[in-house]
Design an enzyme around this catalytic site. Structure first.
Site, PDB file in Angstrom:
ATOM      1  N   GLN A 150       1.669  60.038   9.112  1.00 26.96           N
ATOM      2  CA  GLN A 150       1.774  59.545  10.574  1.00 26.96           C
ATOM      3  C   GLN A 150       1.197  60.643  11.437  1.00 26.96           C
ATOM      4  OE1 GLN A 150       5.157  56.984  12.059  1.00 26.96           O
ATOM      5  NE2 GLN A 150       5.715  58.817  13.110  1.00 26.96           N
ATOM      6  N   ASP A 166      -0.688  40.537  27.698  1.00 27.87           N
ATOM      7  CA  ASP A 166      -1.770  40.798  27.314  1.00 27.87           C
ATOM      8  C   ASP A 166      -2.729  39.947  26.728  1.00 27.87           C
ATOM      9  OD1 ASP A 166      -4.008  42.685  26.502  1.00 27.87           O
ATOM     10  OD2 ASP A 166      -2.843  44.157  27.610  1.00 27.87           O
ATOM     11  N   ASP A 215       2.406  48.540  11.566  1.00 29.46           N
ATOM     12  CA  ASP A 215       3.005  49.805  12.433  1.00 29.46           C
ATOM     13  C   ASP A 215       4.008  49.020  13.515  1.00 29.46           C
ATOM     14  OD1 ASP A 215       3.314  52.263  12.117  1.00 29.46           O
ATOM     15  OD2 ASP A 215       1.384  52.869  13.112  1.00 29.46           O
ATOM     16  N   HIS A 271      -6.921  44.518  22.374  1.00 31.85           N
ATOM     17  CA  HIS A 271      -6.403  45.451  23.416  1.00 31.85           C
ATOM     18  C   HIS A 271      -4.766  45.117  23.562  1.00 31.85           C
ATOM     19  CE1 HIS A 271      -5.543  46.097  27.811  1.00 31.85           C
ATOM     20  NE2 HIS A 271      -6.570  46.786  27.799  1.00 31.85           N
ATOM     21  N   ASN A 318       7.422  55.118  10.980  1.00 32.70           N
ATOM     22  CA  ASN A 318       7.962  54.677   9.766  1.00 32.70           C
ATOM     23  C   ASN A 318       6.626  55.755   8.717  1.00 32.70           C
ATOM     24  OD1 ASN A 318       4.820  53.751  10.084  1.00 32.70           O
ATOM     25  ND2 ASN A 318       5.294  51.868   9.937  1.00 32.70           N
ATOM     26  N   VAL A 350       0.625  55.875  13.567  1.00 31.46           N
ATOM     27  CA  VAL A 350       1.309  56.040  14.766  1.00 31.46           C
ATOM     28  C   VAL A 350       2.513  55.885  15.208  1.00 31.46           C
ATOM     29  CG1 VAL A 350      -1.583  56.274  15.628  1.00 31.46           C
ATOM     30  CG2 VAL A 350       0.283  54.273  16.179  1.00 31.46           C
ATOM     31  N   ASN A 397      -9.641  50.657  36.686  1.00 26.83           N
ATOM     32  CA  ASN A 397     -10.589  51.563  36.242  1.00 26.83           C
ATOM     33  C   ASN A 397     -11.842  51.672  37.275  1.00 26.83           C
ATOM     34  OD1 ASN A 397      -8.888  52.046  33.797  1.00 26.83           O
ATOM     35  ND2 ASN A 397      -9.735  50.433  32.728  1.00 26.83           N
ATOM     36  N   ALA A 409      -1.248  45.766  40.320  1.00 23.48           N
ATOM     37  CA  ALA A 409      -0.632  47.078  40.584  1.00 23.48           C
ATOM     38  C   ALA A 409      -0.303  47.479  42.228  1.00 23.48           C
ATOM     39  CB  ALA A 409      -1.446  48.188  40.108  1.00 23.48           C
ATOM     40  N   TYR A 411       1.216  45.628  44.332  1.00 25.01           N
ATOM     41  CA  TYR A 411       2.203  44.838  44.883  1.00 25.01           C
ATOM     42  C   TYR A 411       3.586  45.948  44.743  1.00 25.01           C
ATOM     43  CZ  TYR A 411      -0.568  40.799  44.431  1.00 25.01           C
ATOM     44  OH  TYR A 411      -1.507  39.696  44.580  1.00 25.01           O
ATOM     45  N   SER A 432      -5.217  51.142  31.025  1.00 26.27           N
ATOM     46  CA  SER A 432      -4.467  50.142  30.363  1.00 26.27           C
ATOM     47  C   SER A 432      -3.758  50.819  29.231  1.00 26.27           C
ATOM     48  CB  SER A 432      -5.565  49.415  29.593  1.00 26.27           C
ATOM     49  OG  SER A 432      -6.145  48.344  30.426  1.00 26.27           O
TER      50      SER A 432
END
Length: 370
Positions: free
Chosen positions: A101, A131, A140, A162, A175, A179, A253, A265, A267, A317
């Protein structure tokens, strides 16, 4: 690595077969000292090949049904064996290892691993990834998946990648493979509002935010945005915030730039998150502005990807779900409200020495927050 016609790597094969002396004796070696023995896999053709291999053996480990054996034989017996025409191959019995991992650098940098070591893993938290969906079969993520909905088709399964990438950053399972995420025991929910091209309408996104609020989930993670706002979307985030949802949002970005944080963002109900790199600098692409509250790792982040795979992506993101996972730990495991978690994360952030427009109150620090 080059391979022979039997698919065996040259590195492991002791010598390619093909000798013609079928009658060459290999007996008389079984009593060799242990230090002179080697463990090998031998493939043979016919009973005479099997018998030749067994006659040379000091120890038999496996006698396979596919015309092969694993034996310990004296090193000096190998030449005789590999020269027999009925012996297909002689290879050293090498080893393989479990895929380890990986602790992504971002999860490490925000000290989420230290929080895990102290027992804070997000158990009891509900984190919605608003998303492109989540890969429901990803090894995973599958044990952490709750429910979901889609506003851009009949299935909330990811057909872009994404959303799955963001989900892994927030809450990939601990696990022993792949990752690990910031909150590896949180429950992930897929709210699909973006299509396979990564695009979605204001109204679909607003509907997704409303859905999260109506489910009573703790966190809505929005790694999406645009350069202009929407009254409907503003109403939706206000509704969700008033109903107790922590809204983690990517700053955008558009960098390098100043005062260019995107919607939603900007707000006030949303926590705008900028991106940093592994040198604690601002990512070159990160939007900045007075709305930025927190910074989190977003450059070259390795995480889960659709198709049961993994990939490295960059963007605000990727910064956003780091904060979403941290908020999940505070709310789901420690009982914070959305406003309390927001205050706590801002008050414990690490000052990187960047301007407030770049880092807000600083870099996310999960361990300090808990």
């Amino acid at each position: 690595m080059p391979r022979n016609k039997n698919g065996v790597s040259r590195r492991n094969v002791l010598k390619v077969t093909g000798g013609a002396t079928a009658g060459l004796a290999v007996t008389g070696f079984a009593n060799a000292k242990p230090s002179d023995r080697v463990r090998v896999n031998i493939g043979y053709t016919g009973e005479s090949g099997r018998r030749a291999a067994l006659d040379a053996a000091s120890v038999v480990h496996h006698d396979f049904s596919f015309d092969a054996v694993t034996l310990e034989v004296p090193k000096r017996a190998i030449t005789a064996l590999e020269q027999r025409s009925e012996v297909r191959y002689v290879e050293e019995d090498g080893t393989m290892h479990a895929y380890a991992q990986t602790l992504p650098w971002g999860v490490d940098r925000v000290d989420a691993d230290a929080a895990h070591d102290s027992g804070y893993t997000g158990s009891g938290a509900d984190i919605a990834i608003i998303d492109t969906g989540i890969d429901a079969s990803h090894p995973d993520l599958d044990n952490n998946l709750g429910s979901g909905t889609s506003y851009v088709g009949s299935s909330w399964d990811d057909d872009n990648g994404h959303g799955t990438h963001c989900a892994g950053i927030a809450a990939a399972e601990d696990n022993g493979q792949g990752v690990v995420g910031v909150a590896p025991e949180a429950t992930l929910h897929a709210v699909k509002v973006l299509n396979s091209n990564g695009s979605g309408s204001y109204s679909d996104i607003a509907a997704g935010v409303e859905y999260v609020a109506n489910q009573g989930w703790d966190v809505g993670s929005m790694s999406l945005g645009g350069s202009s706002g929407s009254s409907a979307l503003k109403d939706a985030v206000s509704y969700a915030y008033d109903n107790g949802v922590f809204l983690a949002t990517a700053a955008g970005n558009s960098g390098p730039c100043s005062n260019c944080v995107g919607y939603p963002a900007v707000y006030s109900e949303c926590v705008a998150i900028s991106s940093t790199n592994d040198s604690d600098g601002l990512s070159y692409f990160s939007s900045t502005g007075p709305e930025v509250e927190l910074a989190a790792p977003g450059s070259s982040i390795y995480s889960t990807y659709y198709g049961d795979s993994y990939d490295t992506l960059s963007g605000t993101s990727m910064a956003c779900p780091h904060v979403a996972g941290a908020a999940g730990i505070l709310m789901g495991q420690l009982g914070y409200s959305n406003t309390g978690a927001r205050s706590r994360l801002n008050n414990t952030a690490e000052n990187l020495g960047l301007s407030s427009n770049q880092q807000g109150n600083g870099l996310l620090d999960v361990y300090s927050a808990i």
